[in-house]
Design a protein around this motif. Sequence first.
Motif, short mmCIF file in Angstrom:
data_model
loop_
_atom_site.label_atom_id
_atom_site.label_comp_id
_atom_site.label_asym_id
_atom_site.label_seq_id
_atom_site.Cartn_x
_atom_site.Cartn_y
_atom_site.Cartn_z
N THR A 108 -40.90 28.32 54.19
CA THR A 108 -40.32 27.05 54.64
C THR A 108 -41.39 25.99 54.88
O THR A 108 -42.57 26.29 55.06
CB THR A 108 -39.51 27.24 55.94
OG1 THR A 108 -40.37 27.79 56.96
CG2 THR A 108 -38.31 28.13 55.73
N ASN A 109 -40.92 24.73 54.86
CA ASN A 109 -41.73 23.55 55.20
C ASN A 109 -42.95 23.36 54.31
O ASN A 109 -43.99 22.88 54.73
CB ASN A 109 -42.17 23.60 56.67
CG ASN A 109 -40.99 23.59 57.63
OD1 ASN A 109 -39.87 23.31 57.23
ND2 ASN A 109 -41.25 23.89 58.88
N ARG A 110 -42.82 23.75 53.05
CA ARG A 110 -43.90 23.53 52.08
C ARG A 110 -43.29 23.18 50.73
O ARG A 110 -42.15 23.54 50.43
CB ARG A 110 -44.78 24.77 51.95
CG ARG A 110 -44.02 26.03 51.64
CD ARG A 110 -44.89 27.27 51.60
NE ARG A 110 -45.57 27.45 50.35
CZ ARG A 110 -46.08 28.61 49.91
NH1 ARG A 110 -45.98 29.68 50.66
NH2 ARG A 110 -46.68 28.69 48.77
N VAL A 111 -44.06 22.45 49.94
CA VAL A 111 -43.57 22.03 48.62
C VAL A 111 -43.72 23.15 47.61
O VAL A 111 -44.76 23.81 47.55
CB VAL A 111 -44.36 20.80 48.12
CG1 VAL A 111 -43.85 20.38 46.73
CG2 VAL A 111 -44.24 19.65 49.08
N PHE A 112 -42.68 23.34 46.81
CA PHE A 112 -42.76 24.25 45.66
C PHE A 112 -42.69 23.40 44.40
O PHE A 112 -41.73 22.64 44.20
CB PHE A 112 -41.63 25.28 45.71
CG PHE A 112 -41.89 26.37 46.72
CD1 PHE A 112 -42.56 27.52 46.36
CD2 PHE A 112 -41.48 26.21 48.03
CE1 PHE A 112 -42.83 28.52 47.29
CE2 PHE A 112 -41.74 27.19 48.98
CZ PHE A 112 -42.41 28.35 48.60
N SER A 113 -43.73 23.50 43.58
CA SER A 113 -43.84 22.67 42.39
C SER A 113 -42.71 22.98 41.40
O SER A 113 -42.10 24.05 41.45
CB SER A 113 -45.20 22.89 41.72
OG SER A 113 -45.32 24.24 41.27
N ALA A 114 -42.47 22.04 40.51
CA ALA A 114 -41.35 22.16 39.57
C ALA A 114 -41.45 23.40 38.68
O ALA A 114 -40.43 23.92 38.23
CB ALA A 114 -41.27 20.90 38.72
N ASP A 115 -42.67 23.86 38.43
CA ASP A 115 -42.83 25.03 37.56
C ASP A 115 -42.87 26.35 38.33
O ASP A 115 -43.06 27.42 37.75
CB ASP A 115 -44.09 24.90 36.70
CG ASP A 115 -45.37 24.79 37.52
OD1 ASP A 115 -45.27 24.73 38.77
OD2 ASP A 115 -46.46 24.77 36.92
N SER A 116 -42.68 26.30 39.65
CA SER A 116 -42.69 27.53 40.45
C SER A 116 -41.35 28.25 40.34
O SER A 116 -40.31 27.63 40.07
CB SER A 116 -42.98 27.21 41.92
OG SER A 116 -41.89 26.48 42.49
N ALA A 117 -41.38 29.55 40.57
CA ALA A 117 -40.15 30.35 40.47
C ALA A 117 -39.11 29.90 41.49
O ALA A 117 -37.92 29.81 41.18
CB ALA A 117 -40.48 31.83 40.67
N LEU A 118 -39.56 29.58 42.71
CA LEU A 118 -38.60 29.20 43.74
C LEU A 118 -37.93 27.87 43.43
O LEU A 118 -36.72 27.71 43.61
CB LEU A 118 -39.27 29.14 45.11
CG LEU A 118 -38.27 28.97 46.26
CD1 LEU A 118 -38.62 29.87 47.44
CD2 LEU A 118 -38.20 27.52 46.73
N ALA A 119 -38.71 26.89 42.95
CA ALA A 119 -38.11 25.59 42.61
C ALA A 119 -37.12 25.73 41.46
O ALA A 119 -36.05 25.12 41.47
CB ALA A 119 -39.21 24.59 42.25
N LYS A 120 -37.47 26.54 40.47
CA LYS A 120 -36.57 26.75 39.33
C LYS A 120 -35.26 27.43 39.79
O LYS A 120 -34.17 27.06 39.36
CB LYS A 120 -37.26 27.59 38.25
CG LYS A 120 -38.35 26.84 37.51
CD LYS A 120 -39.04 27.75 36.49
CE LYS A 120 -40.14 27.01 35.74
NZ LYS A 120 -40.86 27.91 34.80
N LEU A 121 -35.40 28.45 40.65
CA LEU A 121 -34.22 29.12 41.19
C LEU A 121 -33.34 28.15 41.96
O LEU A 121 -32.11 28.16 41.85
CB LEU A 121 -34.64 30.27 42.12
CG LEU A 121 -35.12 31.57 41.51
CD1 LEU A 121 -35.59 32.52 42.61
CD2 LEU A 121 -34.02 32.23 40.69
N SER A 122 -33.99 27.29 42.77
CA SER A 122 -33.26 26.34 43.60
C SER A 122 -32.51 25.32 42.73
O SER A 122 -31.35 25.01 42.99
CB SER A 122 -34.22 25.62 44.54
OG SER A 122 -34.89 26.55 45.38
#
Length: 303
Positions: A108-122
């Motif tokens: 939490t409370n941190r940026v996940f870049s567009a190419d990260s697994a979490l950002a893609k899942l989101s």
Amino acid sequence: MQNFISFPTIESGLYMFGGHRHTVNGNWSFFEQSHQVFELMVIVDGHQITEIRNRTPIDLGPGEAIIIAPGTYHINYNASKTNKMTYMCLHFDFEDAQIRSQIIGMITNRVFSADSALAKLSMEMLNEVVGFSEDRSQQNEFDTQVKIEIALLTYLQKINKLMGEFDGKQNMPYTDKEAKIGRDIAMTIENHINNDDQDPAFSFNDICKELAIGCGYGHRVFKKVYGITPLHFIDREKYRKAQRLLEYSGNSIEEIAYQIGAANISIFSKQFKKWSGSSPSLYRKQVGQQRHVISKNQTGYFE
């Protein structure tokens, strides 16, 4: 060969509310707020600035994601004074206290870049929910709500698997000892609420005495591990028990009031209305045996 296979007891306690996709004008901003739940935000187009109290402002660009921890004071605004910005947002919560604390501690409370697994899942999950929600006439249909609930549960399942791949222990905001104390407090609270042999009219001080820890220390540790106060956790668990009893038991409202530790039916009715927005009797009539994915305050709109 086994001739008996037991099934696990499942109580997901999933909440999802305040979700939307929104295009805003330049200079858009939303006042400082905090929630006792998780807030997921993904930027589709443009840039958003998220200011978390006592932290350096975070710049979120297209495809980037952030999960804001429960109890975090934050402000969101469009980084541009002239250009439009499009974002997707969702507030959610769920039952599993251990996974909840790991999400708070690790991601939490941190940026996940567009190419990260979490950002893609989101992005994938939110786009899926947008697709299910586009036809407003179908939003409250059982089939639509089940699809949305499955999408969110699948997302949480994938996040749990993803966290197993993180070496995030050094970033955890609490020690192993504090994690154990927090879990002990949560389990003891749940035992008091759900075990009919326990006194339902207990206090947090009773829990701390049982665990031989100071009340102030227990409060600080629990909030650090789970992101909410122990009193909020007690309230939440009592509300969920009241919901289950109203939906599935034949007990009278007076009996249910006693089972969750309310002094009388009047206090229980006022508290339940504060929790759900409706009286216990009206709630029982409305839900019957159905579960719904609804907002906690029944308005369904949060930034």
